[in-house]
Design a protein around this motif. Structure first.
Motif, PDB file in Angstrom:
ATOM      1  N   TYR A 103       0.854  -1.178  -0.119  1.00 13.72           N
ATOM      2  CA  TYR A 103       0.174   0.061  -0.043  1.00 13.72           C
ATOM      3  C   TYR A 103       0.739   1.577  -0.473  1.00 13.72           C
ATOM      4  O   TYR A 103       0.838   2.737  -0.590  1.00 13.72           O
ATOM      5  CB  TYR A 103      -0.625  -0.269   0.946  1.00 13.72           C
ATOM      6  CG  TYR A 103      -1.797   1.036   0.949  1.00 13.72           C
ATOM      7  CD1 TYR A 103      -2.819   1.612   0.927  1.00 13.72           C
ATOM      8  CD2 TYR A 103      -1.371   2.443   2.104  1.00 13.72           C
ATOM      9  CE1 TYR A 103      -4.335   2.082   0.951  1.00 13.72           C
ATOM     10  CE2 TYR A 103      -2.627   3.549   2.399  1.00 13.72           C
ATOM     11  CZ  TYR A 103      -3.360   3.395   1.471  1.00 13.72           C
ATOM     12  OH  TYR A 103      -4.147   4.209   1.714  1.00 13.72           O
ATOM     13  N   SER A 104       2.074   1.380   1.204  1.00 13.61           N
ATOM     14  CA  SER A 104       2.961   2.677   1.108  1.00 13.61           C
ATOM     15  C   SER A 104       3.791   3.226   0.086  1.00 13.61           C
ATOM     16  O   SER A 104       3.695   4.328  -0.587  1.00 13.61           O
ATOM     17  CB  SER A 104       3.633   2.894   2.402  1.00 13.61           C
ATOM     18  OG  SER A 104       2.629   2.174   3.393  1.00 13.61           O
ATOM     19  N   GLN A 132       4.365   5.443   8.418  1.00 11.76           N
ATOM     20  CA  GLN A 132       3.085   5.050   7.865  1.00 11.76           C
ATOM     21  C   GLN A 132       2.069   5.296   8.905  1.00 11.76           C
ATOM     22  O   GLN A 132       1.675   3.689   9.522  1.00 11.76           O
ATOM     23  CB  GLN A 132       2.949   3.528   7.363  1.00 11.76           C
ATOM     24  CG  GLN A 132       4.350   3.660   6.523  1.00 11.76           C
ATOM     25  CD  GLN A 132       5.376   3.506   6.536  1.00 11.76           C
ATOM     26  OE1 GLN A 132       6.324   2.541   7.567  1.00 11.76           O
ATOM     27  NE2 GLN A 132       7.568   4.333   6.403  1.00 11.76           N
ATOM     28  N   THR A 172      -2.853  -0.784  -4.385  1.00  7.86           N
ATOM     29  CA  THR A 172      -1.832  -0.310  -3.826  1.00  7.86           C
ATOM     30  C   THR A 172      -2.346   0.914  -3.488  1.00  7.86           C
ATOM     31  O   THR A 172      -3.638   1.325  -3.324  1.00  7.86           O
ATOM     32  CB  THR A 172      -0.744   0.500  -4.811  1.00  7.86           C
ATOM     33  OG1 THR A 172      -1.521   1.294  -5.930  1.00  7.86           O
ATOM     34  CG2 THR A 172       0.048  -0.393  -5.150  1.00  7.86           C
ATOM     35  N   LYS A 173      -1.741   2.419  -2.623  1.00  5.58           N
ATOM     36  CA  LYS A 173      -2.875   3.820  -2.707  1.00  5.58           C
ATOM     37  C   LYS A 173      -3.044   4.109  -3.302  1.00  5.58           C
ATOM     38  O   LYS A 173      -4.355   4.754  -3.140  1.00  5.58           O
ATOM     39  CB  LYS A 173      -1.471   4.784  -2.098  1.00  5.58           C
ATOM     40  CG  LYS A 173      -2.629   6.055  -0.708  1.00  5.58           C
ATOM     41  CD  LYS A 173      -0.999   6.799  -0.163  1.00  5.58           C
ATOM     42  CE  LYS A 173      -0.372   6.090   0.784  1.00  5.58           C
ATOM     43  NZ  LYS A 173       0.206   7.433   1.678  1.00  5.58           N
ATOM     44  N   GLU A 216      -1.087   4.332   9.211  1.00 14.09           N
ATOM     45  CA  GLU A 216      -1.479   3.354   8.713  1.00 14.09           C
ATOM     46  C   GLU A 216      -1.567   1.832   9.563  1.00 14.09           C
ATOM     47  O   GLU A 216      -2.160   1.155   9.542  1.00 14.09           O
ATOM     48  CB  GLU A 216      -2.757   3.963   7.295  1.00 14.09           C
ATOM     49  CG  GLU A 216      -1.409   3.219   6.691  1.00 14.09           C
ATOM     50  CD  GLU A 216      -0.559   4.082   5.873  1.00 14.09           C
ATOM     51  OE1 GLU A 216       0.251   4.195   5.323  1.00 14.09           O
ATOM     52  OE2 GLU A 216      -1.470   5.592   6.875  1.00 14.09           O
ATOM     53  N   HIS A 227      -5.174  -3.120   8.915  1.00 11.55           N
ATOM     54  CA  HIS A 227      -4.270  -2.352   7.721  1.00 11.55           C
ATOM     55  C   HIS A 227      -3.900  -3.514   7.252  1.00 11.55           C
ATOM     56  O   HIS A 227      -3.714  -3.822   5.365  1.00 11.55           O
ATOM     57  CB  HIS A 227      -3.852  -0.387   8.051  1.00 11.55           C
ATOM     58  CG  HIS A 227      -3.410  -0.647   6.435  1.00 11.55           C
ATOM     59  ND1 HIS A 227      -3.854   0.100   6.168  1.00 11.55           N
ATOM     60  CD2 HIS A 227      -1.782  -0.622   6.593  1.00 11.55           C
ATOM     61  CE1 HIS A 227      -3.193   0.534   4.560  1.00 11.55           C
ATOM     62  NE2 HIS A 227      -1.845   0.157   5.405  1.00 11.55           N
ATOM     63  N   CYS A 279      -4.350  -5.329   3.741  1.00 12.49           N
ATOM     64  CA  CYS A 279      -2.928  -5.884   2.789  1.00 12.49           C
ATOM     65  C   CYS A 279      -2.550  -6.849   2.269  1.00 12.49           C
ATOM     66  O   CYS A 279      -2.219  -6.905   0.901  1.00 12.49           O
ATOM     67  CB  CYS A 279      -1.276  -5.161   3.219  1.00 12.49           C
ATOM     68  SG  CYS A 279      -1.469  -3.243   3.187  1.00 12.49           S
TER      69      CYS A 279
END
Length: 253
Positions: free
Chosen positions: A120-121, A154, A172-173, A156, A162, A166
């Protein structure tokens, strides 16, 4: 002297953290990785910690760093065999699958630590370094501990749900999918952040709900197994129990 596990249930000595390499970024968001050790120096440090009964947690973000860490561990274990040491390679579980390195990790009993929230990040800017092959690691028999890798950058990721999301969604974001075939089940993702995370820290008295374990648990406001995948990060925590006592309770309303 002091060994891994010294302390009590509130404050204890975990192990020795070594950065074999580290990572930063230039203004173009290119990853910059630098090795911080010569092999001979790393060998001495790893052997000293291993002989002292300490668990090693070695930071690696490149294949070169993984190779250096494995070589140092091979040499230390050859001289001073020790079963169930659970030495860790932090982020080795985030690198692409390499059968040779995974075979060496398995033979040595090394724990590859993975970071699902990287998908994600960092997945949009650095997709090549943000694809933890979780299914592949599990299929090869590794107990992969989950972690946040978050000291504020990060925020979140401080929420384990979270990171569990993922591992299942692999988005991803910006909503891009990364290696969807490496998705794992909800059961496996929850184990990463409970039983396997505790095991990887030598905390065998917690991580699962069972007789004889510490009564450290959360009471959730919704059933993750009944929730939609995209609703997982928002699952509320109604209560936090530590040692059989309620230490936090969510306000009603």
């Amino acid at each position: 002297g002091l060994e891994t596990g010294f302390g009590d249930t509130w404050l204890r000595l975990g192990g020795i953290k070594l950065f074999i390499d580290g990572a930063g970024h230039d203004l173009g968001h290119q990853t910059l990785v630098d090795l911080k050790w010569r092999q001979a120096d790393l060998d001495r440090e790893v052997e000293a910690a291993h002989r002292a009964g300490l668990q090693l947690m070695m930071h690696v973000q490149s294949a070169e760093a993984v190779d250096m860490g494995l070589l140092a561990l091979e040499r230390a274990l050859a001289r001073y065999p020790r079963a169930d040491h659970r030495h860790r390679l932090e982020h080795a579980g985030d690198l692409p699958v390499d059968e040779g390195r995974l075979s060496r990790m398995s033979a040595l009993g090394v724990v590859p630590v993975a970071t699902p929230q990287f998908i994600y990040s960092y997945g949009d800017a650095q997709p090549e370094a943000s694809q933890p092959p979780l299914r592949s690691l599990h299929e090869r028999g590794f107990r992969v501990p989950g972690n946040s890798d978050s000291t504020g950058t990060q925020p979140e990721a401080a929420n384990p749900f979270h990171s569990i999301w993922c591992a299942l969604a692999r988005q991803t974001k910006l909503g891009r999918g990364l290696l969807p075939d490496e998705r794992i089940s909800l059961d496996a993702a929850v184990r990463m952040f409970t039983a396997d995370a505790a095991w990887a820290c030598h905390l065998d008295d917690r991580g699962v709900l069972a007789p004889g374990k510490l009564a450290d648990l959360v009471v959730l406001g919704a059933d993750p197994w009944q929730a939609a995948v995209d609703d997982l990060p928002g699952i509320p925590v109604d209560q936090v129990w530590i040692g059989g006592e309620v230490r936090h309770e969510r306000a009603a309303g």
